[in-house]
Write a protein that holds these residues in place. Structure first.
Motif, mmCIF file in Angstrom:
data_model
loop_
_atom_site.group_PDB
_atom_site.id
_atom_site.type_symbol
_atom_site.label_atom_id
_atom_site.label_comp_id
_atom_site.label_asym_id
_atom_site.label_seq_id
_atom_site.Cartn_x
_atom_site.Cartn_y
_atom_site.Cartn_z
ATOM 1 N N UNK A 74 -59.349 43.251 1.025
ATOM 2 C CA UNK A 74 -59.859 42.127 0.284
ATOM 3 C C UNK A 74 -61.134 42.250 -0.686
ATOM 4 N N UNK A 75 -62.170 42.891 -0.422
ATOM 5 C CA UNK A 75 -63.204 43.195 -1.091
ATOM 6 C C UNK A 75 -62.991 44.104 -2.139
ATOM 7 N N UNK A 76 -62.069 45.020 -2.020
ATOM 8 C CA UNK A 76 -61.779 46.015 -3.279
ATOM 9 C C UNK A 76 -60.969 45.100 -4.021
ATOM 10 N N UNK A 77 -59.860 44.470 -3.692
ATOM 11 C CA UNK A 77 -58.988 43.627 -4.567
ATOM 12 C C UNK A 77 -59.713 42.633 -5.539
ATOM 13 N N UNK A 78 -60.643 42.113 -4.791
ATOM 14 C CA UNK A 78 -61.509 41.000 -5.406
ATOM 15 C C UNK A 78 -62.522 41.489 -6.335
#
Length: 183
Positions: A74-78
């Motif tokens: 989620x952090x990567x995608x965000x």
């Protein structure tokens, strides 16, 4: 406005007092869709992992690893989604990461209470069979609080706040029903 001013990120947090910063952090990091999603994810993992007669220790590790992987994704995608895209300026990679990191904290925080209960079971403070059910009910409580706070901060009347809590908690109740049916 100069180019430097329009490209500079706007840091409003520098002007906030500690209470405002705490309230802002709760609103933007913990009472979010990621928090609700995180509790439902954890509850689903508890249902699936606890179905095969796994011990609290095994369920704890399955949940912990899964949550960390989902959170990191989620952090990567965000970060990727935000990098370079902003309404009034170009968002640098570091700022995109920090925003995604902060925005995703709710996913991690939402897993804490059920995970602590699973850990208590793993340490034999609570019997294994009871641990799974307590962790699932803790998820219902967390969801209810998230729903209540979300409606409250929007200024909804008390009946709507309670309805919001009940509606949000219903996702956890579905997981409990699922566990009862599968068990």
């Amino acid at each position: 406005m100069s180019v430097e001013e329009s490209d500079a990120p706007r840091d409003r947090s520098a002007r906030r007092n500690p209470a405002e910063l705490r309230d802002h952090l709760v609103r933007t990091a913990f009472v979010t869709e990621e928090s609700v999603y995180g509790v439902v994810l954890v509850s689903g993992m508890i249902v699936v992992a606890g179905t095969h007669g796994s011990s609290s220790w095994e369920v704890f590790w399955i949940v912990a690893i899964t949550v960390v992987v989902f959170w990191a994704a989620h952090v990567y995608a965000g970060t990727v989604a935000r990098h370079g895209l902003a309404i009034d300026h170009v968002m640098p990679l570091k700022q995109a990461f920090q925003t995604a990191f902060r925005h995703s904290l709710g996913l991690l925080a939402s897993a804490l209470m059920p995970s602590v209960i699973l850990l208590l079971g793993a340490l034999r403070v609570v019997p294994d069979a009871l641990t799974i059910w307590l962790a699932l009910w803790a998820g219902v409580v967390v969801l209810a609080v998230l729903g209540f706070v979300a409606y409250r901060r929007r200024g909804a009347p008390l009946p709507m706040q309670l309805l919001g809590a009940l509606t949000t908690a219903a996702f956890g109740l579905v997981m409990i029903v699922l566990k009862a049916v599968i068990h």
